[in-house]
Design a protein around this motif. Structure first.
Motif, PDB file in Angstrom:
ATOM      1  N   LEU A 165      15.504  -6.339  -0.765  1.00  0.00           N
ATOM      2  CA  LEU A 165      14.647  -5.222  -0.376  1.00  0.00           C
ATOM      3  C   LEU A 165      13.251  -5.742  -0.067  1.00  0.00           C
ATOM      4  N   GLY A 166      12.731  -5.380   1.080  1.00  0.00           N
ATOM      5  CA  GLY A 166      11.367  -5.765   1.407  1.00  0.00           C
ATOM      6  C   GLY A 166      10.420  -4.679   0.962  1.00  0.00           C
ATOM      7  N   PRO A 167       9.125  -4.976   0.960  1.00  0.00           N
ATOM      8  CA  PRO A 167       8.138  -3.974   0.571  1.00  0.00           C
ATOM      9  C   PRO A 167       8.205  -2.733   1.459  1.00  0.00           C
ATOM     10  N   SER A 168       8.538  -2.934   2.738  1.00  0.00           N
ATOM     11  CA  SER A 168       8.521  -1.786   3.637  1.00  0.00           C
ATOM     12  C   SER A 168       9.593  -0.770   3.259  1.00  0.00           C
ATOM     13  N   ALA A 169      10.636  -1.240   2.586  1.00  0.00           N
ATOM     14  CA  ALA A 169      11.696  -0.311   2.166  1.00  0.00           C
ATOM     15  C   ALA A 169      11.127   0.735   1.217  1.00  0.00           C
ATOM     16  N   VAL A 170      10.202   0.305   0.359  1.00  0.00           N
ATOM     17  CA  VAL A 170       9.627   1.242  -0.608  1.00  0.00           C
ATOM     18  C   VAL A 170       8.807   2.298   0.120  1.00  0.00           C
ATOM     19  N   ASN A 206       0.820  -1.188   0.000  1.00  0.00           N
ATOM     20  CA  ASN A 206       0.000   0.000   0.000  1.00  0.00           C
ATOM     21  C   ASN A 206       0.863   1.250   0.000  1.00  0.00           C
ATOM     22  N   VAL A 207       1.188   1.720  -1.184  1.00  0.00           N
ATOM     23  CA  VAL A 207       1.921   2.979  -1.239  1.00  0.00           C
ATOM     24  C   VAL A 207       0.999   4.081  -1.719  1.00  0.00           C
ATOM     25  N   GLY A 208      -0.241   3.710  -2.029  1.00  0.00           N
ATOM     26  CA  GLY A 208      -1.178   4.679  -2.586  1.00  0.00           C
ATOM     27  C   GLY A 208      -1.585   5.741  -1.577  1.00  0.00           C
ATOM     28  N   ASN A 209      -1.498   5.425  -0.300  1.00  0.00           N
ATOM     29  CA  ASN A 209      -1.996   6.371   0.682  1.00  0.00           C
ATOM     30  C   ASN A 209      -0.987   7.437   1.067  1.00  0.00           C
ATOM     31  N   ILE A 210       0.123   7.478   0.373  1.00  0.00           N
ATOM     32  CA  ILE A 210       1.084   8.550   0.641  1.00  0.00           C
ATOM     33  C   ILE A 210       0.521   9.811   0.006  1.00  0.00           C
ATOM     34  N   LYS A 211       0.350  10.838   0.818  1.00  0.00           N
ATOM     35  CA  LYS A 211      -0.436  11.961   0.312  1.00  0.00           C
ATOM     36  C   LYS A 211       0.382  13.026  -0.407  1.00  0.00           C
ATOM     37  N   ALA A 212       1.676  13.024  -0.195  1.00  0.00           N
ATOM     38  CA  ALA A 212       2.467  14.138  -0.706  1.00  0.00           C
ATOM     39  C   ALA A 212       2.308  14.327  -2.206  1.00  0.00           C
ATOM     40  N   ASN A 213       2.130  13.234  -2.899  1.00  0.00           N
ATOM     41  CA  ASN A 213       2.062  13.324  -4.347  1.00  0.00           C
ATOM     42  C   ASN A 213       0.718  12.811  -4.828  1.00  0.00           C
ATOM     43  N   PRO A 214      -0.212  13.706  -5.082  1.00  0.00           N
ATOM     44  CA  PRO A 214      -1.566  13.257  -5.392  1.00  0.00           C
ATOM     45  C   PRO A 214      -1.607  12.339  -6.616  1.00  0.00           C
ATOM     46  N   ASP A 215      -0.797  12.639  -7.629  1.00  0.00           N
ATOM     47  CA  ASP A 215      -0.857  11.765  -8.806  1.00  0.00           C
ATOM     48  C   ASP A 215      -0.103  10.466  -8.573  1.00  0.00           C
ATOM     49  N   GLY A 216       0.654  10.394  -7.464  1.00  0.00           N
ATOM     50  CA  GLY A 216       1.250   9.125  -7.082  1.00  0.00           C
ATOM     51  C   GLY A 216       2.336   8.630  -8.000  1.00  0.00           C
ATOM     52  N   ALA A 229       5.858   7.986  -6.282  1.00  0.00           N
ATOM     53  CA  ALA A 229       5.789   6.775  -5.467  1.00  0.00           C
ATOM     54  C   ALA A 229       5.860   5.546  -6.361  1.00  0.00           C
ATOM     55  N   GLU A 230       5.111   5.610  -7.452  1.00  0.00           N
ATOM     56  CA  GLU A 230       5.078   4.473  -8.364  1.00  0.00           C
ATOM     57  C   GLU A 230       6.465   4.191  -8.938  1.00  0.00           C
ATOM     58  N   ASN A 231       7.131   5.287  -9.304  1.00  0.00           N
ATOM     59  CA  ASN A 231       8.438   5.104  -9.919  1.00  0.00           C
ATOM     60  C   ASN A 231       9.477   4.622  -8.932  1.00  0.00           C
ATOM     61  N   ILE A 232       9.336   5.074  -7.705  1.00  0.00           N
ATOM     62  CA  ILE A 232      10.248   4.553  -6.694  1.00  0.00           C
ATOM     63  C   ILE A 232      10.017   3.057  -6.540  1.00  0.00           C
ATOM     64  N   LEU A 233       8.767   2.684  -6.626  1.00  0.00           N
ATOM     65  CA  LEU A 233       8.428   1.259  -6.542  1.00  0.00           C
ATOM     66  C   LEU A 233       9.115   0.489  -7.664  1.00  0.00           C
ATOM     67  N   TYR A 234       9.036   1.022  -8.891  1.00  0.00           N
ATOM     68  CA  TYR A 234       9.681   0.332 -10.012  1.00  0.00           C
ATOM     69  C   TYR A 234      11.185   0.298  -9.842  1.00  0.00           C
ATOM     70  N   PHE A 235      11.695   1.386  -9.320  1.00  0.00           N
ATOM     71  CA  PHE A 235      13.139   1.454  -9.102  1.00  0.00           C
ATOM     72  C   PHE A 235      13.575   0.379  -8.106  1.00  0.00           C
ATOM     73  N   ALA A 236      12.797   0.246  -7.031  1.00  0.00           N
ATOM     74  CA  ALA A 236      13.113  -0.770  -6.030  1.00  0.00           C
ATOM     75  C   ALA A 236      13.035  -2.161  -6.636  1.00  0.00           C
ATOM     76  N   ARG A 241      17.227  -3.217   8.427  1.00  0.00           N
ATOM     77  CA  ARG A 241      16.004  -2.756   7.779  1.00  0.00           C
ATOM     78  C   ARG A 241      15.345  -1.631   8.581  1.00  0.00           C
ATOM     79  N   ARG A 242      15.539  -1.663   9.899  1.00  0.00           N
ATOM     80  CA  ARG A 242      14.895  -0.656  10.740  1.00  0.00           C
ATOM     81  C   ARG A 242      15.681   0.639  10.817  1.00  0.00           C
ATOM     82  N   CYS A 243      16.834   0.647  10.174  1.00  0.00           N
ATOM     83  CA  CYS A 243      17.709   1.810  10.311  1.00  0.00           C
ATOM     84  C   CYS A 243      17.904   2.501   8.959  1.00  0.00           C
ATOM     85  N   LEU A 244      18.481   3.697   9.019  1.00  0.00           N
ATOM     86  CA  LEU A 244      18.958   4.343   7.802  1.00  0.00           C
ATOM     87  C   LEU A 244      20.453   4.073   7.731  1.00  0.00           C
ATOM     88  N   TYR A 245      20.896   3.613   6.577  1.00  0.00           N
ATOM     89  CA  TYR A 245      22.271   3.134   6.454  1.00  0.00           C
ATOM     90  C   TYR A 245      23.163   4.186   5.825  1.00  0.00           C
TER      91      TYR A 245
END
Lengths: 411, 299
Positions: free
Chosen positions: A32-37, A2-12, A15-22, B188-192
């Motif tokens: 990389l886990g999902p939480s990293a994104v 769920n990255v859609g609820n990030i409000k800073a960028n209404p068009d999202g 966020a989407e591109n960061i997702l693709y980058f990850a 993961r919980r930190c900034l590296y």
């Protein structure tokens, strides 16, 4: 996710591109886990980013968690945030300067992995080339000193994954030894009287609770002596890959390469990134694919290094085909010395996989009596071959005297 | 009272005001760590200023510094808390003698010896301490796993007392020297951030700010020489700490320029391995000094 609820960028889009980058980074082998994104988008959202560099370091501090991933990240960042026009437009708020790409002679480390992750179809065609083999030099021995440089093909993400899997299954012959020292443990084992007494002092001796200890185990050091002369040169990439993986997994691994001279590449192999490590090895060694002088290089090892690296019951892995022309007596003497200074001497010979192998060559006959195990290796083209040859405990078929019996020699 | 900086530029200024010369990438990471309330995970060679950053932050933000030095065999009783058994025993005896019944438990905060991690959770809002977990790679993995709870929720559970939770989480800085790999779950919980050796320009600034008595020409020579040494294949490259030590050593010896004799007399300040020293004292090492001198002369 769920990255859609990030409000800073209404068009999202960001966020989407960061997702693709990850996802690109993940395909290139980074963990990389999902939480990293999500973290990444949050970090960008915190604002304060004034240019492309800040953007780079913001993504960097969240997505990179190991030093060796920095190369991968750097390459991916350059490729990803350059190659896509849409992103470029969107990044205008981060002042989209093109990363200047200077022409360079050698590919940067990890580039193969990243470009494979980004453009899977294209890179299929350029499968890595093996180092060229000089056919006329194979399986012959010469003491001629030829100084050559070598350039290894980079590792692909798939190769690295396979290597990791193979390594995780492998057990070295003498994996652990029991030492005389004790360490305290939290489960029921031998009683540790000293600790019990010390601990009971805290309560003024009123409470004496049992404490336990057990004998410490540790991994003996591994010393590798690998032949990189002409007859072995087709395998050297696999070797080095294996040594690198081994150095990563164990604490004390010392690696020496020899042809006509001895080179200690332990420190080069400690580089976490395999491409950098291979490149540095290639630079450090001057006698790739040249002749062999086993006796002389062994003499050098015995004189300069054996006391320093063969302590604490080291195991020596020797990888050579044993095709050697120098004086029998000297070679026998040096082998004997080496044999007596280590816990176990294991010889891995790629010639052994041919049916009807006879220990007929003079060098092999000289060296055989001084080794503890003589192991064949079925396929040296892949790391799994090395792992299966070196893994597992001693079996009687590895006994070198099998190859010394007179009837075999006569046949 | 100083507050947490509001932008990357402000972070850079804050560090500069305390004499810590940081590059933009590090300021970015530090800013994000403070802003997002994440632990900052610093890796790098010895002597590049990892531990220093915690001290600088502590004085710049005017907050107490709580330091947990890690070592092999570090356990909960020396990292988090321990009951003061002797005091408990005395208390029980006294109660017996005074004829007071068992009454209140002896498991009270009065008998709790607080160790660094517990102390770090006691911060008042706006004044939470800086928790420096130094050389985490020296502990064993079991302790690392224990840190997970503290670093994600900033709380500690003491069976006899209950859960202690920080009113405001501390600012956490973790450093390692990479003698072993730290588990991904913790990272993961930190900034590296990988703290690298500084470039020549920044190293010069560092000398200016830390060794004020060092003359311009001498500091340029020192920096050029040390930067050059780091390119040579050495067992252990000299860190920033070594550069500073060397600069102070040269000032103590009243030197105004580096010459071969000075180098060989004081090389022990920069290099700590016999092999490295032998290498630099050979002909190759002599050439380095000449080259550095030439470069500086031409610049």
């Amino acid at each position: 996710m769920n990255v859609g609820n990030i409000k800073a960028n209404p068009d999202g889009r960001l966020a989407e591109n960061i997702l693709y980058f990850a996802r690109t980074l993940r395909a290139a082998g980074m963990k990389l886990g999902p939480s990293a994104v999500v973290d990444c988008v949050r970090a960008v959202e915190q604002g304060g980013i004034s240019d492309r560099d800040d953007f780079y370091w913001t993504l960097h501090c969240v997505l990179v968690t190991r030093k060796e991933d920095r190369q991968v990240f750097d390459q991916a960042f350059k490729l990803f945030w350059r190659s896509r026009e849409l992103v470029e437009k969107m990044l205008q708020m981060f002042s989209p300067m093109m990363a200047d790409d200077k022409p360079r002679e050698k590919p940067d480390a990890a580039e193969a992995r990243v470009s494979q992750a980004l453009f899977p179809e294209e890179s299929k065609q350029q499968e890595f080339e093996r180092p060229e083999i000089e056919v006329d030099a194979s399986f012959t021995a010469s003491a001629r000193e030829v100084l050559r440089e070598k350039d290894f093909a980079q590792m692909s993400a798939a190769e690295l994954a396979m290597a990791r899997q193979a390594m995780s299954k492998m057990r070295l012959p003498v994996a652990e030894v029991v030492t005389r020292r004790f360490k305290s443990v939290n489960r029921v084992a031998r009683i540790d009287p000293r600790k019990m007494l010390a601990k009971s002092m805290r309560t003024g001796g009123d409470l004496v609770l049992p404490q336990f200890r057990e004998q410490k185990r540790k991994e003996p050091p591994v010393v590798i002596l690998a032949d990189i002369s002409g007859s072995m040169s087709q395998y050297s990439r696999t070797f080095l890959h294996f040594f690198h993986a081994l150095s990563e997994n164990r604490r004390h691994v010392h690696t020496f390469l020899f042809g006509t001279r001895l080179t200690n590449v332990t420190r080069q192999l400690r580089n976490k990134d395999i491409d950098v490590a291979l490149q540095e090895c290639a630079d450090a060694v001057e006698d790739w694919s040249g002749g062999t002088r086993i006796a002389e290089t062994l003499h050098e090892f015995n004189r300069l290094w054996s006391r320093r690296v063969l302590g604490q019951g080291a195991i020596v892995l020797m990888i050579t085909d044993g095709l050697e022309r120098s004086e029998d007596l000297e070679l026998a003497h040096e082998m004997d010395r080496l044999h007596r200074s280590c816990r176990r001497l294991i010889w891995l010979n790629p010639l052994l996989r041919f049916d009807g192998f006879r220990a007929a060559a003079k060098g092999i006959r000289t060296m055989l009596p001084h080794v503890d195990e003589f192991r064949p290796v079925h396929s040296l083209d892949a790391l799994s071959g090395l792992c299966s040859a070196l893994g597992g405990s001693y079996q009687s078929k590895y006994d070198p005297s099998n190859w010394m019996r007179s009837d075999i020699l006569a046949a | 009272m100083p507050t947490i900086p509001a932008s990357i530029d402000a972070t850079e200024e804050l560090l500069a005001s305390e004499g810590y010369v940081a590059d933009r990438s590090f300021a970015t990471v530090l800013y994000l760590a403070l802003k997002m309330g994440r632990p900052l995970f610093l890796e790098g060679e010895a002597g590049v200023g990892k531990t220093e950053i915690a001290k600088v932050l502590s004085s710049a933000l005017d907050r107490p510094l709580v330091r947990l030095q890690c070592y092999e065999g570090l356990d909960v009783s020396s990292a988090v808390y321990e009951w003061n058994y002797a005091a408990q025993m005395v208390e029980i005896r006294q109660r017996e003698a005074g004829g007071v019944g068992a009454g209140d438990s002896v498991f009270d905060e009065r008998f709790l010896i607080k160790r660094p991690l517990l102390k770090a959770l006691e911060g008042k809002p706006g004044k939470s301490p800086i928790l420096l977990i130094d050389e985490l790679d020296r502990t064993d993995e079991a302790f690392e796993a224990f840190l997970l709870e503290i670093l994600s929720d900033f709380q500690v559970t003491i069976p006899e007392l209950g859960t202690i939770k920080a009113e405001e989480p501390p600012i956490v800085i973790i450093t390692t020297n990479r003698t072993r790999e730290i588990h991904d779950a913790l990272k993961r919980r930190c900034l590296y951030h990988w703290v690298d050796y500084p470039d020549a320009e920044r190293e010069l600034e560092i000398i200016h700010s830390k060794v004020p008595g060092c003359e311009e020409s001498l500091s340029r020579e020192i920096v050029a020489y040390v930067q050059r040494l780091r390119q040579v294949d050495l067992f252990k490259n000299p860190g920033v700490a070594e550069t500073l030590d060397w600069a102070s050593a040269l000032i103590e010896l009243d030197k105004v320029a580096i010459d071969p004799e000075t180098v060989s007399d004081t090389i022990g300040v920069l290099l700590k391995y016999q092999d490295d020293i032998a290498k630099i004292e050979s002909a190759e090492g002599q050439d380095i000094l000449k080259e550095v001198k030439l470069e500086l002369a031409s610049a």
